[in-house]
Motif scaffolding. Structure first.
Motif, short mmCIF file in Angstrom:
data_model
loop_
_atom_site.label_atom_id
_atom_site.label_comp_id
_atom_site.label_asym_id
_atom_site.label_seq_id
_atom_site.Cartn_x
_atom_site.Cartn_y
_atom_site.Cartn_z
N MET A 1 -48.45 -58.76 -131.25
CA MET A 1 -48.50 -58.36 -129.84
C MET A 1 -49.77 -57.33 -129.68
N LEU A 2 -50.38 -57.42 -128.60
CA LEU A 2 -51.50 -56.47 -128.30
C LEU A 2 -51.17 -55.07 -128.21
N VAL A 3 -51.40 -54.05 -129.11
CA VAL A 3 -50.97 -52.62 -129.43
C VAL A 3 -51.64 -51.99 -128.43
N GLY A 4 -53.25 -52.18 -128.51
CA GLY A 4 -54.26 -51.16 -128.02
C GLY A 4 -55.61 -51.60 -128.30
N TYR A 5 -56.47 -50.58 -128.12
CA TYR A 5 -58.01 -50.87 -128.41
C TYR A 5 -58.42 -49.65 -129.09
N VAL A 6 -59.49 -49.88 -129.93
CA VAL A 6 -60.13 -48.64 -130.57
C VAL A 6 -61.73 -48.48 -130.04
N SER A 7 -61.99 -47.46 -129.60
CA SER A 7 -63.45 -47.16 -129.21
C SER A 7 -63.87 -45.80 -129.79
N ASN A 8 -65.29 -45.68 -129.62
CA ASN A 8 -65.82 -44.24 -130.10
C ASN A 8 -65.98 -43.36 -128.95
N GLU A 9 -66.99 -42.32 -128.94
CA GLU A 9 -67.10 -41.31 -128.10
C GLU A 9 -67.62 -41.78 -126.95
N ARG A 10 -68.29 -43.13 -126.81
CA ARG A 10 -69.14 -43.53 -125.69
C ARG A 10 -68.15 -44.92 -125.01
N SER A 32 -58.58 -53.57 -136.29
CA SER A 32 -59.41 -53.91 -135.00
C SER A 32 -60.11 -55.10 -134.99
N SER A 33 -60.10 -55.91 -133.83
CA SER A 33 -61.10 -57.02 -133.79
C SER A 33 -62.55 -56.66 -133.27
N ALA A 34 -63.51 -57.79 -133.02
CA ALA A 34 -64.69 -57.64 -132.44
C ALA A 34 -64.52 -56.86 -131.08
N SER A 35 -63.69 -56.85 -130.40
CA SER A 35 -63.61 -56.31 -128.92
C SER A 35 -62.89 -54.97 -128.99
N GLY A 36 -62.43 -54.52 -130.50
CA GLY A 36 -61.68 -53.38 -130.39
C GLY A 36 -60.47 -53.33 -130.48
N ALA A 37 -59.79 -54.65 -130.24
CA ALA A 37 -58.38 -55.01 -129.95
C ALA A 37 -57.46 -55.00 -131.23
#
Length: 537
Positions: A1-10, A32-37
Protein backbone atom coordinates in the motif's frame (compact mmCIF):
# COMPACT_ATOMS: atom_id res chain seq x y z
CA UNK A 1 0.00 0.00 0.00
CA UNK A 2 1.02 3.65 -0.41
CA UNK A 3 2.14 4.83 3.02
CA UNK A 4 3.31 8.33 2.08
CA UNK A 5 6.01 10.44 0.45
CA UNK A 6 9.45 11.70 1.40
CA UNK A 7 10.69 15.18 0.46
CA UNK A 8 13.37 17.65 1.48
CA UNK A 9 13.04 21.21 2.81
CA UNK A 10 12.04 22.46 -0.66
CA UNK A 11 9.32 19.82 -1.04
CA UNK A 12 11.43 18.03 -3.68
CA UNK A 13 11.00 14.27 -3.82
CA UNK A 14 13.77 12.14 -2.29
CA UNK A 15 14.55 8.79 -3.87
CA UNK A 16 15.96 5.71 -2.12
CA UNK A 17 15.38 6.90 1.44
CA UNK A 18 15.57 3.95 3.83
CA UNK A 19 12.59 3.67 6.20
CA UNK A 20 12.00 1.23 9.02
CA UNK A 21 8.50 0.92 10.51
CA UNK A 22 8.23 -0.53 14.01
CA UNK A 23 5.33 -1.29 16.32
CA UNK A 24 4.68 -3.88 19.00
CA UNK A 25 3.95 -6.64 16.51
CA UNK A 26 6.15 -6.06 13.47
CA UNK A 27 9.11 -4.44 11.75
CA UNK A 28 8.81 -3.51 8.09
CA UNK A 29 11.51 -1.98 5.88
CA UNK A 30 10.89 0.13 2.77
CA UNK A 31 12.60 2.53 0.38
CA UNK A 32 11.19 5.56 -1.37
CA UNK A 33 10.76 5.53 -5.16
CA UNK A 34 11.82 8.12 -7.74
CA UNK A 35 8.71 10.18 -6.94
CA UNK A 36 9.41 10.00 -3.22
CA UNK A 37 6.58 7.49 -2.76
CA UNK A 38 6.84 4.97 0.07
CA UNK A 39 5.09 1.64 -0.55
CA UNK A 40 5.05 -1.04 2.13
CA UNK A 41 3.15 -4.17 3.03
CA UNK A 42 1.96 -2.75 6.32
CA UNK A 43 -1.24 -2.61 8.35
CA UNK A 44 -2.89 0.68 9.35
CA UNK A 45 -1.94 1.94 12.79
CA UNK A 46 0.69 3.84 14.75
CA UNK A 47 4.40 3.23 14.10
CA UNK A 48 7.81 4.42 15.16
CA UNK A 49 9.65 5.17 11.91
CA UNK A 50 13.39 5.63 11.40
CA UNK A 51 14.57 7.41 8.21
CA UNK A 52 18.08 7.46 6.75
CA UNK A 53 19.47 8.98 3.54
CA UNK A 54 23.02 10.09 2.66
CA UNK A 55 23.41 13.87 2.78
CA UNK A 56 20.35 14.36 4.99
CA UNK A 57 19.66 14.29 8.70
CA UNK A 58 18.38 10.97 9.98
CA UNK A 59 15.46 11.00 12.38
CA UNK A 60 12.76 9.04 14.16
CA UNK A 61 9.09 9.97 14.02
CA UNK A 62 5.84 8.61 15.34
CA UNK A 63 3.20 8.46 12.64
CA UNK A 64 -0.12 6.82 11.83
CA UNK A 65 -0.50 4.76 8.67
CA UNK A 66 -3.82 5.60 7.02
CA UNK A 67 -4.58 4.16 3.55
CA UNK A 68 -6.76 7.18 2.77
CA UNK A 69 -4.25 9.83 3.87
CA UNK A 70 -0.64 9.49 2.64
CA UNK A 71 1.86 10.77 5.22
CA UNK A 72 4.44 13.42 4.28
CA UNK A 73 7.90 12.67 5.68
CA UNK A 74 10.39 15.55 5.55
CA UNK A 75 14.21 15.37 5.78
CA UNK A 76 16.62 18.30 6.14
CA UNK A 77 19.70 18.65 3.96
CA UNK A 78 23.12 18.51 5.60
CA UNK A 79 24.14 22.16 5.42
CA UNK A 80 24.70 25.27 7.54
CA UNK A 81 21.68 27.49 8.27
CA UNK A 82 20.47 29.70 11.08
CA UNK A 83 18.07 32.39 12.24
CA UNK A 84 17.28 34.43 15.34
CA UNK A 85 14.01 34.04 17.23
CA UNK A 86 12.47 36.45 17.64
CA UNK A 87 14.10 38.07 14.63
CA UNK A 88 13.86 41.53 16.21
CA UNK A 89 14.57 42.57 19.78
CA UNK A 90 14.93 45.81 21.72
CA UNK A 91 18.26 46.60 23.37
CA UNK A 92 18.55 44.52 26.54
CA UNK A 93 16.03 41.92 25.37
CA UNK A 94 17.05 38.42 24.32
CA UNK A 95 16.63 36.37 21.17
CA UNK A 96 17.58 32.75 20.62
CA UNK A 97 19.98 31.74 17.86
CA UNK A 98 18.83 28.59 16.09
CA UNK A 99 21.57 27.05 13.99
CA UNK A 100 21.50 23.89 11.88
CA UNK A 101 24.97 22.39 11.51
CA UNK A 102 26.20 18.82 11.19
CA UNK A 103 29.63 19.61 12.60
CA UNK A 104 31.30 22.00 15.02
CA UNK A 105 30.68 25.66 14.23
CA UNK A 106 31.63 29.04 15.63
CA UNK A 107 29.34 32.04 15.88
CA UNK A 108 30.08 35.79 15.82
CA UNK A 109 27.95 38.91 16.10
CA UNK A 110 28.45 41.72 13.58
CA UNK A 111 26.71 45.05 12.99
CA UNK A 112 25.97 46.04 9.38
CA UNK A 113 26.07 49.80 8.97
CA UNK A 114 28.51 52.02 7.09
CA UNK A 115 30.77 49.00 7.27
CA UNK A 116 30.64 45.51 8.69
CA UNK A 117 31.63 45.94 12.33
CA UNK A 118 32.72 42.96 14.41
CA UNK A 119 30.97 43.09 17.80
CA UNK A 120 32.03 39.93 19.59
CA UNK A 121 32.52 36.21 19.33
CA UNK A 122 29.56 34.26 20.71
CA UNK A 123 31.37 30.94 21.01
CA UNK A 124 32.17 27.57 19.50
CA UNK A 125 29.37 25.00 19.45
CA UNK A 126 29.39 21.24 19.25
CA UNK A 127 27.97 18.43 21.33
CA UNK A 128 29.17 15.13 22.78
CA UNK A 129 26.67 13.19 20.69
CA UNK A 130 27.43 12.79 16.96
CA UNK A 131 25.80 15.44 14.76
CA UNK A 132 23.93 16.72 17.80
CA UNK A 133 23.87 20.31 16.48
CA UNK A 134 21.74 19.09 13.57
CA UNK A 135 18.19 20.48 13.68
CA UNK A 136 15.08 18.35 13.12
CA UNK A 137 12.21 19.69 11.04
CA UNK A 138 8.62 18.53 11.51
CA UNK A 139 6.87 16.43 8.88
CA UNK A 140 4.13 17.83 6.67
CA UNK A 141 3.81 21.48 5.65
CA UNK A 142 5.88 23.25 8.29
CA UNK A 143 5.79 26.51 6.34
CA UNK A 144 2.48 26.95 8.19
CA UNK A 145 3.66 26.00 11.67
CA UNK A 146 7.33 27.01 11.73
CA UNK A 147 10.39 24.79 11.78
CA UNK A 148 10.44 24.51 15.58
CA UNK A 149 14.22 24.43 15.77
CA UNK A 150 15.80 24.11 19.22
CA UNK A 151 12.62 22.42 20.46
CA UNK A 152 14.52 19.15 20.85
CA UNK A 153 17.78 18.84 22.77
CA UNK A 154 18.11 22.41 24.11
CA UNK A 155 16.26 22.07 27.40
CA UNK A 156 19.18 22.58 29.78
CA UNK A 157 20.72 25.87 30.87
CA UNK A 158 24.14 24.73 29.64
CA UNK A 159 22.65 24.26 26.19
CA UNK A 160 21.08 27.73 26.07
CA UNK A 161 21.27 29.62 22.80
CA UNK A 162 20.22 33.12 23.90
CA UNK A 163 21.79 36.50 23.08
CA UNK A 164 21.09 39.86 24.70
CA UNK A 165 20.51 42.62 22.15
CA UNK A 166 23.24 45.32 22.14
CA UNK A 167 22.55 48.89 23.25
CA UNK A 168 22.99 50.37 19.78
CA UNK A 169 20.08 50.00 17.37
CA UNK A 170 20.74 48.71 13.87
CA UNK A 171 20.89 45.76 11.53
CA UNK A 172 23.00 42.99 13.02
CA UNK A 173 24.10 39.74 11.41
CA UNK A 174 25.20 36.50 13.00
CA UNK A 175 28.15 34.86 11.23
CA UNK A 176 28.29 31.07 11.48
CA UNK A 177 31.25 29.07 10.18
CA UNK A 178 31.77 25.32 10.40
CA UNK A 179 35.03 23.59 11.14
CA UNK A 180 35.35 22.61 7.49
CA UNK A 181 34.77 26.19 6.27
CA UNK A 182 31.08 26.53 5.36
CA UNK A 183 29.70 30.02 6.06
CA UNK A 184 26.17 31.33 6.63
CA UNK A 185 24.95 34.73 7.85
CA UNK A 186 21.52 35.70 9.15
CA UNK A 187 19.97 39.03 10.25
CA UNK A 188 18.84 40.32 13.62
CA UNK A 189 16.99 43.64 13.90
CA UNK A 190 17.92 45.47 17.11
CA UNK A 191 15.69 48.38 18.14
CA UNK A 192 16.48 50.90 20.89
CA UNK A 193 15.26 50.38 24.46
CA UNK A 194 13.83 53.89 24.14
CA UNK A 195 13.88 56.36 21.22
CA UNK A 196 17.32 57.76 20.43
CA UNK A 197 16.64 59.58 17.15
CA UNK A 198 14.01 61.69 15.40
CA UNK A 199 13.89 59.14 12.58
CA UNK A 200 12.52 55.58 12.69
CA UNK A 201 13.29 53.12 9.88
CA UNK A 202 11.37 49.89 9.32
CA UNK A 203 13.08 46.68 8.22
CA UNK A 204 10.63 44.83 5.98
CA UNK A 205 10.51 41.48 7.77
CA UNK A 206 6.93 40.80 6.64
CA UNK A 207 8.09 41.12 3.04
CA UNK A 208 11.11 38.90 3.75
CA UNK A 209 8.71 36.25 5.00
CA UNK A 210 6.41 36.50 1.96
CA UNK A 211 9.33 35.64 -0.34
CA UNK A 212 10.86 33.01 1.96
CA UNK A 213 10.33 29.58 0.41
CA UNK A 214 12.12 27.59 3.10
CA UNK A 215 9.99 24.51 3.68
CA UNK A 216 8.70 24.50 0.10
CA UNK A 217 6.12 27.31 0.08
CA UNK A 218 6.20 31.10 -0.14
CA UNK A 219 3.63 33.64 -1.23
CA UNK A 220 5.00 33.03 -4.75
CA UNK A 221 5.71 29.30 -4.80
CA UNK A 222 2.61 27.17 -4.10
CA UNK A 223 0.96 29.93 -2.01
CA UNK A 224 -2.39 28.17 -1.69
CA UNK A 225 -1.23 24.61 -0.92
CA UNK A 226 1.30 21.88 -1.60
CA UNK A 227 0.53 19.57 -4.50
CA UNK A 228 -0.54 16.09 -3.38
CA UNK A 229 2.89 14.68 -4.24
CA UNK A 230 6.38 16.22 -3.90
CA UNK A 231 8.04 17.94 -6.85
CA UNK A 232 10.29 15.90 -9.12
CA UNK A 233 10.90 18.61 -11.77
CA UNK A 234 9.67 22.17 -11.20
CA UNK A 235 9.55 23.11 -14.88
CA UNK A 236 7.25 20.20 -15.62
CA UNK A 237 5.03 20.39 -12.55
CA UNK A 238 4.62 23.91 -11.15
CA UNK A 239 1.86 25.90 -12.84
CA UNK A 240 4.02 29.03 -12.92
CA UNK A 241 6.11 27.20 -15.56
CA UNK A 242 3.54 24.97 -17.25
CA UNK A 243 0.69 27.45 -17.85
CA UNK A 244 1.14 30.59 -19.92
CA UNK A 245 -1.92 32.17 -18.29
CA UNK A 246 -0.89 31.32 -14.73
CA UNK A 247 -0.53 33.94 -12.03
CA UNK A 248 0.26 33.24 -8.40
CA UNK A 249 -3.11 34.03 -6.88
CA UNK A 250 -6.21 32.10 -7.85
CA UNK A 251 -7.77 31.26 -4.50
CA UNK A 252 -10.01 33.12 -2.08
CA UNK A 253 -7.99 32.00 0.93
CA UNK A 254 -4.38 31.09 1.67
CA UNK A 255 -2.82 29.11 4.51
CA UNK A 256 -0.39 31.00 6.76
CA UNK A 257 3.33 31.35 6.27
CA UNK A 258 5.35 31.26 9.46
CA UNK A 259 8.07 33.77 10.32
CA UNK A 260 9.64 30.98 12.39
CA UNK A 261 11.90 29.77 9.57
CA UNK A 262 15.45 30.48 8.38
CA UNK A 263 15.73 33.00 5.52
CA UNK A 264 18.42 31.86 3.05
CA UNK A 265 17.59 34.79 0.73
CA UNK A 266 18.86 37.24 3.39
CA UNK A 267 22.27 35.58 3.60
CA UNK A 268 25.11 37.99 2.78
CA UNK A 269 28.46 36.60 1.68
CA UNK A 270 31.30 37.13 4.13
CA UNK A 271 33.36 39.01 1.52
CA UNK A 272 30.50 41.26 0.35
CA UNK A 273 30.91 44.91 1.33
CA UNK A 274 28.54 47.88 1.36
CA UNK A 275 29.69 49.28 -1.99
CA UNK A 276 29.67 45.94 -3.80
CA UNK A 277 26.91 45.06 -6.30
CA UNK A 278 23.92 43.09 -5.04
CA UNK A 279 24.32 40.00 -7.19
CA UNK A 280 21.68 37.70 -5.70
CA UNK A 281 18.28 37.45 -7.36
CA UNK A 282 16.30 37.95 -4.14
CA UNK A 283 18.81 39.98 -2.15
CA UNK A 284 18.23 42.93 -4.48
CA UNK A 285 14.87 43.61 -2.81
CA UNK A 286 15.33 42.11 0.66
CA UNK A 287 17.70 42.70 3.62
CA UNK A 288 20.96 42.92 1.59
CA UNK A 289 19.66 46.04 -0.17
CA UNK A 290 18.08 47.46 2.98
CA UNK A 291 21.58 47.27 4.46
CA UNK A 292 22.80 49.52 1.62
CA UNK A 293 20.30 52.17 2.69
CA UNK A 294 21.25 51.97 6.37
CA UNK A 295 24.94 52.11 5.50
CA UNK A 296 24.31 55.17 3.33
CA UNK A 297 22.44 56.81 6.23
CA UNK A 298 25.43 56.36 8.48
CA UNK A 299 27.85 57.62 5.84
CA UNK A 300 25.72 60.76 5.61
CA UNK A 301 25.76 61.23 9.38
CA UNK A 302 22.00 60.67 9.59
CA UNK A 303 20.83 59.08 12.83
CA UNK A 304 18.03 56.50 12.89
CA UNK A 305 16.33 53.95 15.11
CA UNK A 306 15.66 50.63 13.40
CA UNK A 307 12.56 48.51 13.98
CA UNK A 308 10.94 45.61 12.19
CA UNK A 309 7.49 45.75 10.62
CA UNK A 310 6.42 43.08 13.11
CA UNK A 311 7.41 45.33 16.00
CA UNK A 312 5.35 48.11 14.42
CA UNK A 313 2.33 45.83 14.13
CA UNK A 314 2.58 44.77 17.77
CA UNK A 315 2.97 48.40 18.97
CA UNK A 316 6.51 47.88 20.23
CA UNK A 317 7.11 51.59 19.57
CA UNK A 318 5.00 54.69 19.04
CA UNK A 319 5.14 56.88 15.94
CA UNK A 320 4.53 59.96 18.08
CA UNK A 321 8.04 59.49 19.50
CA UNK A 322 9.46 60.29 16.05
CA UNK A 323 9.33 63.11 13.55
CA UNK A 324 9.83 60.92 10.48
CA UNK A 325 9.25 57.30 9.47
CA UNK A 326 11.21 55.80 6.56
CA UNK A 327 10.18 52.65 4.70
CA UNK A 328 12.46 51.37 1.96
CA UNK A 329 13.10 48.99 -0.89
CA UNK A 330 10.06 46.67 -0.98
CA UNK A 331 7.58 46.95 1.91
CA UNK A 332 4.85 45.08 0.02
CA UNK A 333 2.96 43.32 2.82
CA UNK A 334 1.36 45.26 5.68
CA UNK A 335 -1.33 44.59 8.24
CA UNK A 336 -4.43 46.74 8.41
CA UNK A 337 -3.37 47.95 11.86
CA UNK A 338 -0.03 49.14 10.49
CA UNK A 339 -1.64 50.95 7.57
CA UNK A 340 -4.34 52.74 9.56
CA UNK A 341 -1.91 53.64 12.36
CA UNK A 342 0.50 55.23 9.90
CA UNK A 343 -2.19 57.04 7.93
CA UNK A 344 -3.73 58.47 11.10
CA UNK A 345 -0.31 59.69 12.24
CA UNK A 346 0.38 61.42 8.90
CA UNK A 347 -3.08 62.88 8.36
CA UNK A 348 -4.19 63.72 11.90
CA UNK A 349 -0.99 64.28 13.86
CA UNK A 350 1.39 65.78 11.33
CA UNK A 351 3.65 62.77 10.86
CA UNK A 352 6.16 62.71 8.01
CA UNK A 353 6.59 59.62 5.85
CA UNK A 354 9.44 58.92 3.44
CA UNK A 355 8.78 56.01 1.09
CA UNK A 356 12.01 54.97 -0.64
CA UNK A 357 10.81 51.81 -2.32
CA UNK A 358 8.42 50.27 -4.79
CA UNK A 359 5.32 48.06 -4.69
CA UNK A 360 4.73 49.10 -1.11
CA UNK A 361 1.74 48.42 1.17
CA UNK A 362 0.17 46.52 -1.73
CA UNK A 363 -1.36 43.57 0.10
CA UNK A 364 -2.98 43.17 3.50
CA UNK A 365 -1.58 40.45 5.74
CA UNK A 366 -2.99 39.24 9.03
CA UNK A 367 -1.35 37.58 12.03
CA UNK A 368 -3.16 34.41 13.08
CA UNK A 369 -3.51 35.02 16.79
CA UNK A 370 0.20 34.65 17.54
CA UNK A 371 3.51 36.29 16.67
CA UNK A 372 4.62 34.24 13.70
CA UNK A 373 1.84 32.88 11.45
CA UNK A 374 0.86 35.35 8.72
CA UNK A 375 -1.98 35.00 6.21
CA UNK A 376 -1.60 36.86 2.92
CA UNK A 377 -4.91 38.18 1.59
CA UNK A 378 -4.09 37.91 -2.10
CA UNK A 379 -7.60 37.02 -3.19
CA UNK A 380 -8.52 36.11 -6.75
CA UNK A 381 -5.99 38.31 -8.48
CA UNK A 382 -5.83 38.41 -12.26
CA UNK A 383 -2.98 37.71 -14.62
CA UNK A 384 -0.87 40.89 -15.02
CA UNK A 385 -1.87 41.77 -18.62
CA UNK A 386 -5.56 41.52 -17.68
CA UNK A 387 -4.97 43.68 -14.63
CA UNK A 388 -3.17 46.34 -16.65
CA UNK A 389 -5.78 46.31 -19.41
CA UNK A 390 -8.74 46.66 -17.04
CA UNK A 391 -7.18 48.81 -14.33
CA UNK A 392 -9.82 51.06 -12.77
CA UNK A 393 -12.71 49.62 -14.81
CA UNK A 394 -15.77 47.62 -13.71
CA UNK A 395 -13.90 44.45 -14.73
CA UNK A 396 -11.06 45.34 -12.34
CA UNK A 397 -12.20 48.11 -9.98
CA UNK A 398 -9.27 47.75 -7.57
CA UNK A 399 -5.84 49.27 -7.86
CA UNK A 400 -4.22 46.69 -5.58
CA UNK A 401 -4.86 43.84 -3.18
CA UNK A 402 -4.88 46.39 -0.36
CA UNK A 403 -7.52 48.36 -2.24
CA UNK A 404 -9.71 45.25 -2.54
CA UNK A 405 -9.84 44.92 1.26
CA UNK A 406 -9.30 48.44 2.63
CA UNK A 407 -8.34 51.24 0.26
CA UNK A 408 -5.71 51.95 -2.37
CA UNK A 409 -2.34 52.64 -0.80
CA UNK A 410 -2.13 55.63 -3.16
CA UNK A 411 -4.32 57.43 -0.61
CA UNK A 412 -1.32 57.41 1.73
CA UNK A 413 1.79 56.86 -0.40
CA UNK A 414 0.56 59.02 -3.28
CA UNK A 415 1.46 56.23 -5.71
CA UNK A 416 0.49 52.61 -6.32
CA UNK A 417 2.22 49.75 -8.11
CA UNK A 418 1.26 48.83 -11.68
CA UNK A 419 2.77 46.09 -13.82
CA UNK A 420 3.97 48.58 -16.41
CA UNK A 421 7.76 48.70 -16.20
CA UNK A 422 8.13 45.59 -14.06
CA UNK A 423 11.53 43.89 -14.34
CA UNK A 424 13.12 46.83 -16.11
CA UNK A 425 15.08 49.83 -14.84
CA UNK A 426 15.99 53.29 -16.07
CA UNK A 427 16.98 56.78 -14.81
CA UNK A 428 14.47 59.42 -13.67
CA UNK A 429 13.76 62.66 -15.53
CA UNK A 430 13.16 65.89 -13.56
CA UNK A 431 9.62 67.29 -13.93
CA UNK A 432 9.70 70.16 -11.40
CA UNK A 433 13.17 71.62 -10.87
CA UNK A 434 11.81 74.26 -8.45
CA UNK A 435 11.09 71.74 -5.71
CA UNK A 436 13.38 71.95 -2.69
CA UNK A 437 14.37 68.27 -2.94
CA UNK A 438 16.62 69.13 -5.92
CA UNK A 439 18.65 71.74 -4.02
CA UNK A 440 22.37 71.26 -4.58
CA UNK A 441 21.93 68.72 -7.38
CA UNK A 442 22.33 71.12 -10.31
CA UNK A 443 19.40 69.38 -11.99
CA UNK A 444 17.00 71.23 -14.29
CA UNK A 445 13.65 70.16 -15.64
CA UNK A 446 14.23 67.58 -18.36
CA UNK A 447 17.56 66.43 -16.93
CA UNK A 448 17.99 62.79 -16.01
CA UNK A 449 19.55 61.29 -12.89
CA UNK A 450 19.83 57.91 -11.21
CA UNK A 451 21.74 56.19 -14.00
CA UNK A 452 23.79 53.85 -11.79
CA UNK A 453 22.64 51.05 -9.49
CA UNK A 454 24.06 48.22 -7.38
CA UNK A 455 21.07 46.08 -8.39
CA UNK A 456 22.36 43.32 -10.70
CA UNK A 457 19.09 41.47 -11.12
CA UNK A 458 17.47 44.47 -12.80
CA UNK A 459 20.28 46.87 -13.80
CA UNK A 460 19.62 50.15 -15.57
CA UNK A 461 18.87 52.84 -13.03
CA UNK A 462 17.04 54.10 -9.96
CA UNK A 463 13.51 53.64 -11.41
CA UNK A 464 13.00 49.94 -11.65
CA UNK A 465 12.33 46.35 -10.75
CA UNK A 466 8.79 47.30 -9.72
CA UNK A 467 7.48 50.85 -9.95
CA UNK A 468 4.58 52.87 -8.55
CA UNK A 469 2.62 55.67 -10.20
CA UNK A 470 0.00 58.31 -9.40
CA UNK A 471 -3.57 56.98 -9.63
CA UNK A 472 -7.15 58.29 -9.24
CA UNK A 473 -6.81 57.51 -5.52
CA UNK A 474 -3.78 59.78 -5.04
CA UNK A 475 -4.18 62.99 -3.00
CA UNK A 476 -5.25 65.81 -5.31
CA UNK A 477 -2.64 68.23 -4.01
CA UNK A 478 0.41 66.07 -4.68
CA UNK A 479 3.18 67.24 -6.97
CA UNK A 480 5.00 64.96 -9.41
CA UNK A 481 8.66 65.93 -9.08
CA UNK A 482 10.30 63.39 -11.39
CA UNK A 483 9.36 60.40 -13.46
CA UNK A 484 11.25 57.27 -14.48
CA UNK A 485 12.19 57.05 -18.12
CA UNK A 486 11.20 53.39 -18.34
CA UNK A 487 9.53 52.58 -21.68
CA UNK A 488 5.79 53.02 -22.02
CA UNK A 489 4.07 53.98 -18.80
CA UNK A 490 6.60 52.08 -16.68
CA UNK A 491 8.47 54.95 -15.04
CA UNK A 492 8.13 55.50 -11.30
CA UNK A 493 6.59 58.77 -10.09
CA UNK A 494 8.54 60.70 -7.47
CA UNK A 495 5.97 62.73 -5.54
CA UNK A 496 5.48 65.00 -2.54
CA UNK A 497 2.35 66.23 -0.77
CA UNK A 498 1.31 67.82 2.51
CA UNK A 499 -1.67 67.23 4.77
CA UNK A 500 -3.76 69.93 6.56
CA UNK A 501 -2.07 68.98 9.85
CA UNK A 502 1.39 69.67 8.35
CA UNK A 503 2.04 66.00 7.75
CA UNK A 504 4.09 65.27 4.65
CA UNK A 505 4.76 62.32 2.34
CA UNK A 506 7.65 61.93 -0.07
CA UNK A 507 7.64 58.83 -2.32
CA UNK A 508 9.99 57.60 -5.02
CA UNK A 509 7.93 54.55 -6.08
CA UNK A 510 10.84 52.30 -7.06
CA UNK A 511 12.47 49.19 -5.61
CA UNK A 512 15.84 50.04 -7.15
CA UNK A 513 16.12 53.53 -5.59
CA UNK A 514 18.06 52.40 -2.48
CA UNK A 515 20.48 50.49 -4.71
CA UNK A 516 21.40 53.80 -6.40
CA UNK A 517 22.13 55.77 -3.22
CA UNK A 518 25.77 54.72 -2.98
CA UNK A 519 26.29 54.95 -6.76
CA UNK A 520 24.58 58.17 -7.85
CA UNK A 521 25.44 61.53 -6.24
CA UNK A 522 22.16 63.15 -7.24
CA UNK A 523 20.01 60.32 -5.86
CA UNK A 524 22.02 60.63 -2.66
CA UNK A 525 21.60 64.42 -2.45
CA UNK A 526 17.84 64.29 -3.10
CA UNK A 527 17.33 61.65 -0.41
CA UNK A 528 19.47 63.52 2.13
CA UNK A 529 17.59 66.76 1.40
CA UNK A 530 14.26 65.08 2.14
CA UNK A 531 15.40 63.37 5.35
CA UNK A 532 17.00 66.53 6.74
CA UNK A 533 13.99 68.71 5.92
CA UNK A 534 11.49 66.19 7.28
CA UNK A 535 13.34 65.88 10.59
CA UNK A 536 13.30 69.61 11.25
CA UNK A 537 10.91 70.80 13.95
Amino acid sequence: MLVGYVSNERYVALCDVALEFNNESSTVQARSSASGAVHADISPGTYQVALQHPGYGSKRVTMTVDPDQPYHFRLLTDCLLGYMWPKAAAAGETSEFRVHAVEEYRLELWRYGAEKQFIRRIGTFDEHGPRATMQITPDGDYTQTGVQWNDQGYNRVAQGQHLTAPDRSGLYYLHARTKSGDFFSFPWVVSPAKPQSRVAVLASDLNWNAYNSFGGRSNYIMPDEFPAVPIVNSRQELERYTRADHFNYGSETYPPLSLDRPEPYNHIDEREQLNDPVESRQGCHLAPTEWRFLGWMEQQGLDYDLYSESQFHFDRFQLDDYRTLIITTHPEYWTRHMYTTLKTWVYERGGRLIYLGGNGLNCEVEFQGDDHRVVHHNGLWHHPPILVEHFGTPEMPYESRMHARLESEANLLGVVFTFDGAMGAAPYRVVDETHWCFAGTGLKSGDTFGHESQNRRVPGGASGHETDKVSPSSPKNLKILAQGTNPGAGGAHMIHYETPTHGEVFSVGSITWPASLLMDEQVSTITANVIRRFTQA
